[in-house]
Design an enzyme around this catalytic site. Structure first.
Site, short mmCIF file in Angstrom:
data_model
loop_
_atom_site.label_atom_id
_atom_site.label_comp_id
_atom_site.label_asym_id
_atom_site.label_seq_id
_atom_site.Cartn_x
_atom_site.Cartn_y
_atom_site.Cartn_z
N GLY A 46 20.34 37.76 -44.12
CA GLY A 46 20.35 39.00 -43.36
C GLY A 46 19.98 38.73 -41.92
N GLN A 51 16.82 41.06 -33.83
CA GLN A 51 16.47 39.64 -33.85
C GLN A 51 17.24 38.83 -32.83
OE1 GLN A 51 16.84 39.51 -38.40
NE2 GLN A 51 15.31 37.91 -37.95
N CYS A 98 11.66 34.67 -42.90
CA CYS A 98 12.28 35.45 -41.83
C CYS A 98 12.79 34.50 -40.77
CB CYS A 98 11.25 36.42 -41.24
SG CYS A 98 11.90 37.43 -39.90
N LEU A 99 14.00 34.75 -40.29
CA LEU A 99 14.57 33.91 -39.24
C LEU A 99 13.78 34.02 -37.94
CD1 LEU A 99 18.38 34.55 -39.85
CD2 LEU A 99 17.01 32.56 -40.55
N HIS A 140 13.70 44.30 -45.93
CA HIS A 140 13.33 43.37 -44.86
C HIS A 140 14.09 43.70 -43.57
CE1 HIS A 140 12.10 39.24 -43.45
NE2 HIS A 140 13.13 39.49 -42.65
N GLU A 141 15.41 43.84 -43.69
CA GLU A 141 16.23 44.11 -42.50
C GLU A 141 15.96 45.49 -41.93
OE1 GLU A 141 17.52 41.59 -41.10
OE2 GLU A 141 17.26 40.31 -42.87
N HIS A 144 13.00 45.45 -39.73
CA HIS A 144 13.31 44.94 -38.38
C HIS A 144 13.75 46.08 -37.46
CE1 HIS A 144 12.82 40.64 -38.43
NE2 HIS A 144 13.54 40.51 -39.55
#
Length: 187
Positions: A46, A51, A98-99, A140-141, A144
């Site tokens: 994702g 991000q 997480c990226l 999660h997304e 963000h």
């Protein structure tokens, strides 16, 4: 297509609520294509627009199992989640990464079910009822887009360990990012 740098925790874009998408135009379509390319190169399951520094309510996702492949874009999403189970946190099964906090993984309790309601690139509304990991990805997304990282939701002792990792990596300040496909971080 453009591979975007992924912002690292501490960047203001990651800690600011994203704005609604007012129109799906060529800019949005190109942004979404670039987000898929960036997510795939990272690699990730994702990626939220925040991000990569685009403060819009968009995320892309890709999840597959032996019998299911789900890949899509959520524009102006809404998310409803089930209640959290009473089960104890499982260090492995509940581990999340997480990226925007590259290389770190810590367990986090999430709802097991989620209902995603969003708009696709054609401007059509859709909904997906998700369970397990897909529900986790959506939560999660969505976080963000609300200006929250999974690190913000951690509880002791994992919260303390995450803070230590952020300090040791000298993150937590504006301007840090990394380029997918490279092994180093670039300011």
């Amino acid at each position: 297509m453009t591979l975007y740098k992924i912002r690292i925790t501490g960047d203001p874009a990651l800690h600011t609520r994203a704005l609604e998408v007012l129109a799906i135009d060529d800019y949005i379509r190109e942004l979404v294509a670039d987000m898929f390319e960036t997510m795939d190169a990272a690699p990730g399951v994702g990626l939220a627009a925040t991000q990569i520094g685009a403060g819009l309510r968009i995320f892309v996702y890709s999840y597959s199992t032996d019998d299911q492949e789900v890949r899509g874009v959520a524009i102006n999403p809404q998310l409803s989640i089930s209640e959290f189970s009473d089960e104890e946190l499982d260090e492995e099964a509940d581990a999340e990464g997480c990226l925007s906090i590259p290389g770190e993984r810590f367990p986090l309790k999430r709802a097991n079910r989620a209902l995603l309601m969003a708009t696709d690139l054609d401007g059509h509304g859709y909904q997906i009822e998700a369970e397990g990991w897909l529900a986790r990805i959506f939560q999660h997304e969505f976080d963000h887009l609300e200006g929250m990282l999974y690190a913000d939701r951690l509880v002791k002792p994992h919260k303390r360990l995450m803070k230590k990792a952020i300090k040791e990596n000298e993150w937590g300040v504006p301007g840090l990012s990394w380029s997918p496909g490279q092994d180093y971080l670039e300011p």
